[in-house]
Motif scaffolding. Structure first.
Motif: not given
Ligand SMILES: Nc1ncnc2c1ncn2[C@@H]1O[C@H](COP(=O)(O)OP(=O)(O)O)[C@@H](O)[C@H]1O
Ligand SMILES: [Mg+2]
Length: 356
Positions: A267, A269, A299, A314, A321, A323-324, A348, A350
């Motif tokens: 969020a 970033e 978003g 990512t 890519g 983190g999630l 966004t 979650f």
């Molecule tokens: N809060 C958010 N707002 C916008 N895009 C998001 C958000 N959270 C995740 N994303 C998107 O999801 C992608 C994957 O996130 P993540 O798995 O944490 O990998 P990374 O942070 O290394 O890119 C991010 O690169 C971004 O494009």
């Protein structure tokens, strides 16, 4: 006269008979008329939907299914056009807040002139099966990832060790103010980024044992927010939170922290230093707790929305890519699930659903 009496009681017996069948089948059966009012509901349906049959008879189907788009469109199909559906998965939010996944079939009910007068919905509760399926799928993915990453860690780290050794040697062998020193520094920095990536891959792929203890969510989230604020990387971001007091989940505190941190980090970033993060936690039902983390960032586009949980997806230059996918792994291994809602230009959210 006698004949008619016998016939009536026979009809009555048939009615009783079908009523008994209806009430004893394991599937939920619910019938609606053209106005979408509930005309019958069997015991299984009442149990799955968590309502007393008498409380819903004659009322709108939205009382039990909520304002669910999928069900609305299935009903439109069957009541208007006679389009019957089989085994459609519909996720509904019950009145007590529990999210239930139903496998649903629809049939049209017709009068003697073949005119559609209503619909029957037959459904089973797939929630537990779906959770199990998610877990099996995840563990399959993790096994492949685990094997692959063990190989990457081993092979890459060997090569990286050699490169690092040689670059140190080179640095010693040239003058301290030689322009090459800056390049050597960059080589070393890139090597540490690579090492971080490998560590992240391993932490995603390693099957961590979940050590559950009762965790106070208000304390855990407040501590996390404080840590982020104290780190001071994003001084202009506004933070807000709302918790139900004394809210607890049975969870692994370190893993929970990691999951929520990953979402907050994304969020931050995404907002690039400007905006609001809101964290909200509450009990959804007696067995379910919900944590929402919302940002006012740019978003996520529809295209990206179904890819963000895939390992290595990512949109960031230096992103991993992972983190999630790690968030998802942690939440699913707690028997919960993650969902995301996003509006381009607005932000966004979650949501983590966890068994309490
Ligand atoms: N809060 C958010 N707002 C916008 N895009 C998001 C958000 N959270 C995740 N994303 C998107 O999801 C992608 C994957 O996130 P993540 O798995 O944490 O990998 P990374 O942070 O290394 O890119 C991010 O690169 C971004 O494009
Ligand atoms: Mg991330």
């Amino acid at each position: 006269m006698t004949g008619k009496l016998v016939k009536l009681s026979k009809e009555k017996r048939m009615e009783q008979y079908s009523e008994n069948i209806l009430q004893s089948v394991a599937s939920g059966v619910l019938t609606l008329n053209q106005k979408r009012l509930i005309t019958t509901i069997n015991t299984a349906a009442a149990t799955i939907l968590n309502f007393h049959p008498t409380a819903v008879l004659g009322r709108s189907y939205t009382v039990v299914f909520g304002k669910n788009q999928k069900i609305a469109s299935l009903l439109k199909g069957v009541l208007h056009d006679g389009n019957e559906a089989i085994r459609q998965e519909c996720e509904i939010e019950r009145a007590d807040g529990k999210i239930v996944c139903l496998g649903m079939s629809t049939t049209s009910l017709r009068d003697q002139q073949n005119k559609i007068i209503g619909a029957a919905l037959v459904f089973t509760d797939l929630t537990d099966m779906k959770r199990l399926r998610d877990q099996v799928e995840l563990s399959k993915r993790l096994t492949t990832m685990g094997e692959m990453s063990a190989w990457i860690a081993h092979e890459f780290r060997n090569y990286m060790g050699t490169i690092l050794g040689l670059s140190r040697l080179l640095s010693k062998n040239i003058n301290p103010d030689h322009p090459g020193q800056a390049m050597i520094k960059t080589i070393n920095q890139e090597l540490s980024s690579m090492d971080r990536l490998i560590t992240e891959i391993l932490s995603y792929a390693k099957m961590t044992a979940v050590q559950r203890v009762p965790v106070s969510l208000d304390t855990l989230i407040a501590d996390l927010m404080e840590q982020f604020i104290a780190a001071g990387a994003y001084p202009h971001v506004r933070w807000s939170s709302s918790f139900a007091e004394g809210l607890k989940v049975s969870a692994d505190p370190l893993l929970m922290q990691q999951a929520i941190s990953n979402i907050i980090q994304n969020a931050l970033e995404a907002m690039q230093g400007e905006g609001t993060i809101h964290i909200h936690a509450m009990a959804r039902s007696e067995e379910m707790v919900e944590i929402k983390i919302s940002d006012s960032g740019p978003g996520i586009s529809k295209d990206h929305l179904d890819k963000i949980f895939l390992p290595f997806f990512t949109t960031k230059e230096k992103g991993t890519g992972l983190g999630l996918p790690l968030v998802q792994k942690i939440i699913v291994s707690h028997g919960g699930r993650v969902s995301v809602e996003s509006m381009e230009g607005t932000g966004t959210t979650f949501t983590l659903y966890l068994p309490s």
